[in-house]
Design a protein around this motif. Sequence first.
Motif, PDB file in Angstrom:
ATOM      1  N   SER A  92       7.364  -0.940  -8.219  1.00 18.24           N
ATOM      2  CA  SER A  92       7.555   0.268  -9.012  1.00 18.24           C
ATOM      3  C   SER A  92       8.368   1.265  -8.205  1.00 18.24           C
ATOM      4  O   SER A  92       8.085   1.480  -7.028  1.00 18.24           O
ATOM      5  N   ARG A 134       4.499  -9.050 -15.072  1.00 21.11           N
ATOM      6  CA  ARG A 134       4.328  -7.963 -16.046  1.00 21.11           C
ATOM      7  C   ARG A 134       3.106  -8.193 -16.914  1.00 21.11           C
ATOM      8  O   ARG A 134       2.405  -7.253 -17.284  1.00 21.11           O
ATOM      9  N   ALA A 169      -0.896  -2.780 -19.412  1.00 24.70           N
ATOM     10  CA  ALA A 169       0.169  -2.493 -20.379  1.00 24.70           C
ATOM     11  C   ALA A 169       0.783  -1.120 -20.115  1.00 24.70           C
ATOM     12  O   ALA A 169       1.976  -0.914 -20.332  1.00 24.70           O
ATOM     13  N   ASP A 170      -0.029  -0.194 -19.641  1.00 23.44           N
ATOM     14  CA  ASP A 170       0.440   1.161 -19.346  1.00 23.44           C
ATOM     15  C   ASP A 170       0.124   1.487 -17.886  1.00 23.44           C
ATOM     16  O   ASP A 170      -0.846   2.183 -17.591  1.00 23.44           O
ATOM     17  N   PRO A 171       0.943   0.949 -16.950  1.00 22.06           N
ATOM     18  CA  PRO A 171       0.677   1.211 -15.530  1.00 22.06           C
ATOM     19  C   PRO A 171       0.976   2.680 -15.192  1.00 22.06           C
ATOM     20  O   PRO A 171       1.461   3.430 -16.026  1.00 22.06           O
ATOM     21  N   ARG A 212       6.830   3.015 -13.810  1.00 25.52           N
ATOM     22  CA  ARG A 212       7.720   1.949 -14.269  1.00 25.52           C
ATOM     23  C   ARG A 212       7.556   0.717 -13.388  1.00 25.52           C
ATOM     24  O   ARG A 212       7.232   0.834 -12.214  1.00 25.52           O
ATOM     25  N   MET A 271       8.959  -4.637 -19.261  1.00 27.29           N
ATOM     26  CA  MET A 271       8.095  -4.072 -20.301  1.00 27.29           C
ATOM     27  C   MET A 271       7.214  -5.181 -20.880  1.00 27.29           C
ATOM     28  O   MET A 271       7.633  -6.341 -20.917  1.00 27.29           O
TER      29      MET A 271
END
Length: 134
Positions: A8, A88, A93-95, A98, A113
């Motif tokens: 990230s 991924r 799903a919502d780390p 990015r 994504m």
Amino acid sequence: MPNIIILSPDEDGFDLSKERFEEAVVTGFGPGVTSLVQRAGDESPVDVAARVDRPGEPAFQIFHFRTRDGISTDGTAEQAAEVMLWVRSVLPADPAGRIWAVDEAYNGHVELMPGMTSDDIRSGWIDHAENPPD
């Protein structure tokens, strides 16, 4: 394709424990995972590596960073895309930030994504010479 690193660009955006990696790589790559090798010494940024051997293709490795903030692979372009999609799918799903895949020279990246395909990875690749990252 050069080695790929999945990380990230945001502080605390990637967090994957060694134990979760070991469990998920065996589940994700099944009988192709022929070994999980612990890396010796604290000087190595990698604490465990999985070797994937499948009939009809070159073997490759998937490396877990000791700091829990990245994964890398040394496979072919197709294997690297598979690893990117696998990583991924293992992360929330919502780390907290990015999730990017970058080449080892940081010449480009793709934001990973949920639900992406290999075609999305190819079409989403951003060349840093043309579009430097923020």
